[in-house]
Write an enzyme that holds these catalytic residues in place. Structure first.
Site, PDB file in Angstrom:
ATOM      1  N   LYS A 178     -55.907  39.937  15.658  1.00  5.71           N
ATOM      2  CA  LYS A 178     -55.076  40.777  14.783  1.00  5.71           C
ATOM      3  C   LYS A 178     -54.483  39.937  13.651  1.00  5.71           C
ATOM      4  O   LYS A 178     -54.584  40.307  12.477  1.00  5.71           O
ATOM      5  CB  LYS A 178     -53.971  41.423  15.625  1.00  5.71           C
ATOM      6  N   ARG A 186     -46.291  42.707  17.807  1.00  6.41           N
ATOM      7  CA  ARG A 186     -47.599  43.114  18.314  1.00  6.41           C
ATOM      8  C   ARG A 186     -48.363  41.904  18.848  1.00  6.41           C
ATOM      9  O   ARG A 186     -48.393  40.850  18.224  1.00  6.41           O
ATOM     10  CB  ARG A 186     -48.418  43.778  17.209  1.00  6.41           C
ATOM     11  N   GLY A 241     -55.288  47.957  24.698  1.00  2.00           N
ATOM     12  CA  GLY A 241     -54.325  48.461  25.670  1.00  2.00           C
ATOM     13  C   GLY A 241     -53.795  47.406  26.612  1.00  2.00           C
ATOM     14  O   GLY A 241     -52.958  47.686  27.458  1.00  2.00           O
ATOM     15  N   MET A 264     -52.055  44.568  25.953  1.00  2.29           N
ATOM     16  CA  MET A 264     -50.708  44.086  25.683  1.00  2.29           C
ATOM     17  C   MET A 264     -50.040  45.007  24.675  1.00  2.29           C
ATOM     18  O   MET A 264     -50.697  45.536  23.784  1.00  2.29           O
ATOM     19  CB  MET A 264     -50.769  42.652  25.195  1.00  2.29           C
ATOM     20  N   ARG A 307     -60.433  45.445  13.103  1.00  8.37           N
ATOM     21  CA  ARG A 307     -61.128  44.571  14.059  1.00  8.37           C
ATOM     22  C   ARG A 307     -62.540  45.113  14.251  1.00  8.37           C
ATOM     23  O   ARG A 307     -62.809  46.283  13.936  1.00  8.37           O
ATOM     24  CB  ARG A 307     -60.399  44.532  15.405  1.00  8.37           C
ATOM     25  N   HIS A 363     -57.687  55.687  25.450  1.00  8.52           N
ATOM     26  CA  HIS A 363     -57.987  54.494  26.250  1.00  8.52           C
ATOM     27  C   HIS A 363     -59.343  54.634  26.944  1.00  8.52           C
ATOM     28  O   HIS A 363     -60.196  53.739  26.876  1.00  8.52           O
ATOM     29  CB  HIS A 363     -56.868  54.297  27.278  1.00  8.52           C
ATOM     30  N   ARG A 366     -97.541  32.389  43.119  1.00  8.47           N
ATOM     31  CA  ARG A 366     -96.906  31.456  44.053  1.00  8.47           C
ATOM     32  C   ARG A 366     -97.464  31.660  45.454  1.00  8.47           C
ATOM     33  O   ARG A 366     -97.610  32.798  45.912  1.00  8.47           O
ATOM     34  CB  ARG A 366     -95.397  31.704  44.056  1.00  8.47           C
ATOM     35  N   SER A 403     -92.008  25.151  37.394  1.00  9.46           N
ATOM     36  CA  SER A 403     -91.263  26.383  37.161  1.00  9.46           C
ATOM     37  C   SER A 403     -89.949  26.241  37.926  1.00  9.46           C
ATOM     38  O   SER A 403     -89.958  26.049  39.149  1.00  9.46           O
ATOM     39  CB  SER A 403     -92.051  27.587  37.671  1.00  9.46           C
ATOM     40  N   GLY A 416     -87.065  27.229  39.889  1.00  5.88           N
ATOM     41  CA  GLY A 416     -86.618  28.356  40.719  1.00  5.88           C
ATOM     42  C   GLY A 416     -85.108  28.220  40.864  1.00  5.88           C
ATOM     43  O   GLY A 416     -84.603  27.628  41.813  1.00  5.88           O
ATOM     44  N   THR A 417     -84.404  28.757  39.887  1.00  3.47           N
ATOM     45  CA  THR A 417     -82.964  28.494  39.840  1.00  3.47           C
ATOM     46  C   THR A 417     -82.175  29.281  40.883  1.00  3.47           C
ATOM     47  O   THR A 417     -80.996  29.015  41.071  1.00  3.47           O
ATOM     48  CB  THR A 417     -82.414  28.765  38.426  1.00  3.47           C
ATOM     49  N   ASN A 418     -82.843  30.218  41.577  1.00  2.00           N
ATOM     50  CA  ASN A 418     -82.124  30.882  42.680  1.00  2.00           C
ATOM     51  C   ASN A 418     -81.900  29.857  43.796  1.00  2.00           C
ATOM     52  O   ASN A 418     -80.773  29.628  44.237  1.00  2.00           O
ATOM     53  CB  ASN A 418     -82.927  32.064  43.229  1.00  2.00           C
ATOM     54  N   ASP A 419     -83.006  29.263  44.232  1.00  2.27           N
ATOM     55  CA  ASP A 419     -82.866  28.264  45.292  1.00  2.27           C
ATOM     56  C   ASP A 419     -82.179  27.002  44.779  1.00  2.27           C
ATOM     57  O   ASP A 419     -81.399  26.383  45.503  1.00  2.27           O
ATOM     58  CB  ASP A 419     -84.242  27.918  45.872  1.00  2.27           C
ATOM     59  N   CYS A 437     -88.071  30.739  36.536  1.00  2.00           N
ATOM     60  CA  CYS A 437     -88.415  32.046  37.094  1.00  2.00           C
ATOM     61  C   CYS A 437     -87.320  32.578  38.016  1.00  2.00           C
ATOM     62  O   CYS A 437     -87.485  33.612  38.634  1.00  2.00           O
ATOM     63  CB  CYS A 437     -89.752  32.014  37.798  1.00  2.00           C
ATOM     64  N   TYR A 493     -91.016  28.540  28.477  1.00  2.00           N
ATOM     65  CA  TYR A 493     -90.849  29.989  28.652  1.00  2.00           C
ATOM     66  C   TYR A 493     -89.748  30.307  29.658  1.00  2.00           C
ATOM     67  O   TYR A 493     -89.337  29.438  30.442  1.00  2.00           O
ATOM     68  CB  TYR A 493     -92.168  30.630  29.114  1.00  2.00           C
TER      69      TYR A 493
HETATM   70  C1  PEP Z   1     -86.041  30.899  42.967  1.00  2.00           C
HETATM   71  O1  PEP Z   1     -85.704  30.313  43.978  1.00  2.00           O
HETATM   72  O2  PEP Z   1     -85.410  30.816  41.892  1.00  2.00           O
HETATM   73  C2  PEP Z   1     -87.214  31.776  42.961  1.00  2.00           C
HETATM   74  C3  PEP Z   1     -87.635  32.347  41.853  1.00  2.00           C
HETATM   75  O3  PEP Z   1     -87.788  32.039  44.151  1.00  2.00           O
HETATM   76  P1  PEP Z   1     -87.223  33.089  45.221  1.00  2.00           P
HETATM   77  O4  PEP Z   1     -86.128  33.850  44.580  1.00  2.00           O
HETATM   78  O5  PEP Z   1     -88.375  33.931  45.587  1.00  2.00           O
HETATM   79  O6  PEP Z   1     -86.770  32.179  46.309  1.00  2.00           O
HETATM   80 MG    MG Z   2     -87.139  30.130  45.620  1.00  2.00          MG
END
Ligand code: PEP
Ligand code: MG
Length: 917
Positions: free
Chosen positions: A30, A100, A109, A111, A352, A482, A660, A808, A810-813, A875, A895
């Protein structure tokens, strides 16, 4: 040493104004925008901004101002008084200010505002003398006591706006006044006395008569409100992190309550729901600020303004239109403004970036970059480059274009209950719930529960329930209420002001005419038309999905699809990395390709094992006692797997496909209920005991750390052999078709922690693949690579890249194993971690760039030291999260791979990362 500056001046002239829009972090949105408007010579009442840094100091010290602040405030206040020719608290001609809040990110809304500060029992008389309007004077004073009591003293004393509202209603009744504007000066003066008593009763002190005390308490209230529960909740829901605090703006007052040629309003430079370039807004004559959104009087539509009796309104309207067009061009973004007209003169109180739906955002971006209205064909100002247009969009905007809408035929047949204002887009179906906290609790308990929150109106305390609900329906309030503003910001379906609804919170019913609906009854909302229906209407896919996935010719003519296509085209022209998809069926692969996927980054083969009879073959494999019987069971799977791959290769037609090898622990394929185990024994012709014993032997204490991933194929190499046969067999087959399909299979080995694991399996894969290719007399190239999802793999990536042709992530694990949080059980403690700010967000949703991200970067760097052309991708689920995608671009990945419907979002995010550099 120079003193730190905490207090800034804006207004009067460019020379006196000390900030601009680039200083949002310090002046708040503001304050920065008021300064920016003052710099542009727009009519802004001058004022003072106390910085967010002062708020941060105040929070840190438990309620102390920075030592320099008060002195600086006095100097700036004097400057304001000199320029306005009035003094705060002057009994003859007092300066009045509004207080204000305003953080760097707008939080509607969250503050509150206090108007008319500086009025006291004596200064009100001077004010009346000066403005020559006793009614305005007493009206301002009663509003001030109300707002000060509620906002400033309320949090400590329990005094609320409602306590004053009751008295206002009773005096209106006493004098038979329809509206508050019907009350005379005398009657308002009487009300001021009553309000002061209400104040004293709760606060146990008389209403403060020293303006500096009023100011001090108000500043403290704004600073204090930064840490209020509702502000914290809003920040949490909207993932607003890292701000210093709120600034405090002391704005010299202009008065919308000075009779028929005065008024106040809010406006959007264009329709925030559809993006249509028609300014929309609401205003009230003879009113002050909060009246427009508070729902006390029904505001008029902005379009009515030029037709008011007094000529001043037509001029004010024309001025406002001109200013709004200027603001859009200046900010390169649709604006949401507040204005006041004092005796015919227009003042801008705020601007704004407008909260808007995804559709409105995409329409704005595309139209401003092409100079064309995609719906009407009319010309539009061309004020954005394609790159700038892309930067105004978010992943959620695109996602909203993929929202479901009602099945047209089913909607025609549905029983209409009532209609209201179409405040938020899309379709929502859910069970009626009247209390926000109940909606929130229900969805927490049953995450798939669908509720619609039905209320008279919503308030900031309701945001948790609004978020949890599929849609929001209110009986009062307009397009700027609101509920409307908050829901639109989220792209949530919302209908406001459905005035026929008679809601009884106690009985938990809503009545329309003769019909009574109870809590738990199903209703359906069409947020794009404002229609409310009985029961559950089936929904149908958006025109974009229909055009892209179903190749529907009519949908391809829809302007929404055309705009989507434009954004996607521009995204592709700007991005530097590829976007692949995670898909395991030909159908998903086809859809993903249509959404722009440039290959498959992860085909989870285990998903294929559940279809039809295949599960029996894998169970036979699990029960088998020797290699021969295991091979026999796998032979049954082979033909299915090969067919699946043929379908996927055909769908991807020449694009790379990463397949895989089997990953999950085998216990996921066996039944656990006694009844199902009996069936398994019968079907496979083995004693029940054999089944129960095998199931028991597969039990693991930590299955995620157990016998899974590459470990399975190391124990049972025949598994890896069968899968290689299926992949390479399918590749050779489609390569030999009459119309040959170019295939690029990438065989991916999961859960590698050591190079030796990979070497062991790579040899098997290559041996098998070469044999098939040699026999097939067709040239098929393939790659063998690995997932990097165990920290040790990232740490030894240089060794692993000696064998792996691609990585690749595997960012989950990788997240699971880096944090040591079970990906399946994090729900039990994550809410506490988020509440206590131990984690900024769910690391399985947004990549932890400082921790897990370092492993990704290290993996890429070490891997490419060994193999410079190592192909690297991601992935895990993060591949579809815009912020994580941006990180992946910086980390040098080739990728990202995500689920089919997130491909357009990843394309946009990748382009934004490239544009930002
Ligand atoms: C992972 O671990 O990121 C992955 C893509 O494999 P999954 O989720 O199947 O374990
Ligand atoms: Mg995995």
């Amino acid at each position: 040493m120079a003193q730190k500056k905490y207090v800034y001046f804006y207004g009067v002239s460019k020379e006196l104004t000390e900030g601009d829009t680039s200083m949002k972090a310090i002046l708040g949105g503001k304050g920065a925008n008021l300064a920016e408007m003052a710099n542009a010579n727009l009519p802004v009442p001058p004022g003072i901004t106390i910085s967010t840094e002062a708020c941060a100091y105040y929070s840190k010290t438990g309620g102390k101002y920075p030592p320099e602040m008060e002195k600086q405030l006095k100097v700036q206040l004097k400057k304001l008084e000199d320029n306005m020719g009035k003094k705060l608290g002057d009994p003859a001609d007092p300066l009045l200010v509004s207080v204000r809040s305003g953080a760097a990110v707008s939080m509607p809304g969250m503050m509150d505002t206090v108007l008319n500060l500086g009025l006291t029992d004596t200064s009100v008389l001077g004010f009346i003398e000066q403005c020559g309007n006793a009614r305005t004077g007493w009206d301002c004073y009663r509003r001030f006591i109300d707002m000060f009591g509620d906002v400033v003293m309320g949090p400590y004393t329990g005094l609320t706006h409602h306590d004053f509202e009751v008295e206002l209603e009773s005096i209106k009744k006493k004098y038979k006044a329809q509206e508050d504007t019907d009350l005379t000066a005398e009657q308002l003066k009487e009300l001021v006395d009553i309000y002061k008593k209400v104040y004293q009763n709760k606060v146990k002190k008389p209403f403060p008569q020293d303006p500096m005390e009023q100011l001090d308490l108000s500043i403290r209230a704004v600073f204090g409100s930064w840490n209020s529960e509702r502000a914290e909740k809003y920040r949490q829901i909207n993932k607003i992190n890292g701000l210093l605090g709120t600034a405090v703006n002391l704005c010299s007052m202009v008065f919308g309550n000075m009779g028929k040629e005065s008024g106040t309003g809010v406006a959007f430079t264009r329709d925030g729901g559809t993006g249509h370039s028609m300014p929309m807004g609401e205003y009230l004559i003879d009113a002050q600020g909060e009246d427009v959104v508070a729902g006390i009087r029904t505001p008029k539509h902005l379009d009515d303004m030029p037709n008011e009796d007094s000529k001043v309104w037509a001029k004010a309207y024309a001025d406002l239109q001109k200013i709004m067009a200027r603001l859009e061009k200046h900010y390169k973004y649709p604006q949401d403004v507040e204005f006041t007209v004092q005796e015919g003169k227009l003042f801008m109180l705020q601007t704004r970036n407008a909260k808007r739906t995804g559709l409105a955002g995409v329409r704005w971006a595309v139209e401003m970059a092409t100079g064309k209205d995609f719906f009407t064909g009319e010309n539009q100002p061309k004020i954005l480059t394609q790159k700038e247009a892309l930067m105004t969009l978010s992943g959620e905007d695109l996602e909203q274009l993929l929202f479901p809408i009602f099945d047209i035929e089913a909607e025609k047949k549905a029983q209409l209950i009532t209609s209201g204002l179409p405040a938020g887009p899309g379709a929502a179906v859910g069970m009626i719930t009247f209390e926000a906290h109940e909606a929130e609790a229900e969805v927490k308990k049953h995450p798939r529960a669908k509720v619609v929150l039905v209320r008279h109106e919503t308030s900031p305390e309701d945001v948790g329930g609004m978020w949890a609900a599929q849609g929001v329906l209110t009986s009062t309030g307009g397009m700027t209420s609101h509920a409307a503003v908050v829901a639109r910001g989220w792209g949530k379906c919302c209908i406001c002001g459905a005035g026929d609804l008679k809601i009884d919170y106690k009985k938990k019913t809503v009545t329309v005419g003769e019909k009574v609906y109870k809590a738990g009854d199903w209703i359906s909302l069409n947020g794009s038309t404002g229609k409310v229906y009985e029961g559950q209407i089936p929904t149908q896919v958006s025109p974009v999905v229909s055009a892209v996935v179903d190749n529907n010719a009519a949908a391809k003519k829809d302007p929404i699809y055309k705009m989507y296509a434009e954004v996607s085209k521009w995204s592709d022209a700007n991005r530097t990395i590829n976007v692949r998809t995670n898909a395991d069926t030909p159908k998903d692969s086809t859809a993903a390709r249509a959404f722009g996927a440039e290959g498959i980054g992860l085909c989870r083969t285990e998903h294929m094992f559940f279809e039809g009879d295949r599960i029996w073959a894998i169970r036979e494999f699990i029960l088998a006692d020797d290699e021969k019987s295991r091979k026999a069971a796998l032979a049954k799977l082979l033909k299915h797997q090969q067919k699946d791959f043929e379908g996927i290769f055909k769908a991807m037609d020449g694009l790379p496909v990463t397949v895989r090898l089997l990953d999950p622990p085998l216990h996921e394929f066996v039944p656990h209920a006694r009844k199902d185990q009996q069936e398994m024994a019968k079907r496979l012709g083995v004693p029940l005991k054999k089944v129960t014993e095998r199931v028991q032997s597969l039990h693991e204490f930590n299955p995620m750390l157990g016998h899974r991933g590459c470990r399975l194929s190391i124990t049972y190499p025949e598994l890896c052999v069968m899968q290689t046969k299926a992949i390479i067999g399918a590749a050779c087959k489609v390569a030999r078709l009459k119309k040959p399909i170019k295939v690029l299979p990438e065989i991916m080995i999961p859960l590698i922690g050591t190079k030796a694991e990979l070497d062991f399996l790579e040899k098997i894969v290559r041996k098998e693949a070469e044999a098939i290719i040699a026999k097939a007399t067709v040239k098929v190239s393939y790659m063998v690579g690995t997932m990097i999802e165990i920290p040790r793999a990232a740490l030894t990536a240089d060794e692993i890249a000696d064998t792996a042709e691609f990585f690749s992530f595997g960012t989950n694990d990788l997240t699971q194993m880096t944090f040591g949080y079970s990906r399946d059980d994090i729900g039990s403690f994550l809410p506490d971690y988020l509440n206590e700010k131990i984690l900024p967000s769910d690391p399985f949703q947004h990549l932890d760039q400082t921790g897990v991200g370092q492993l990704v970067k290290m993996g890429v760097r070490l891997g490419r030291e060994t193999r410079p052309n190592l192909k690297c991708g991601i992935c895990g689920e993060h591949g579809g999260d815009p912020e994580s995608v941006k990180f992946c671009v910086k980390a040098g990945l080739d990728y990202v791979s995500c689920s089919p419907y997130r491909v357009p979002i990843a394309r946009l995010a990748a382009a934004q990362a490239a544009i930002k550099g």
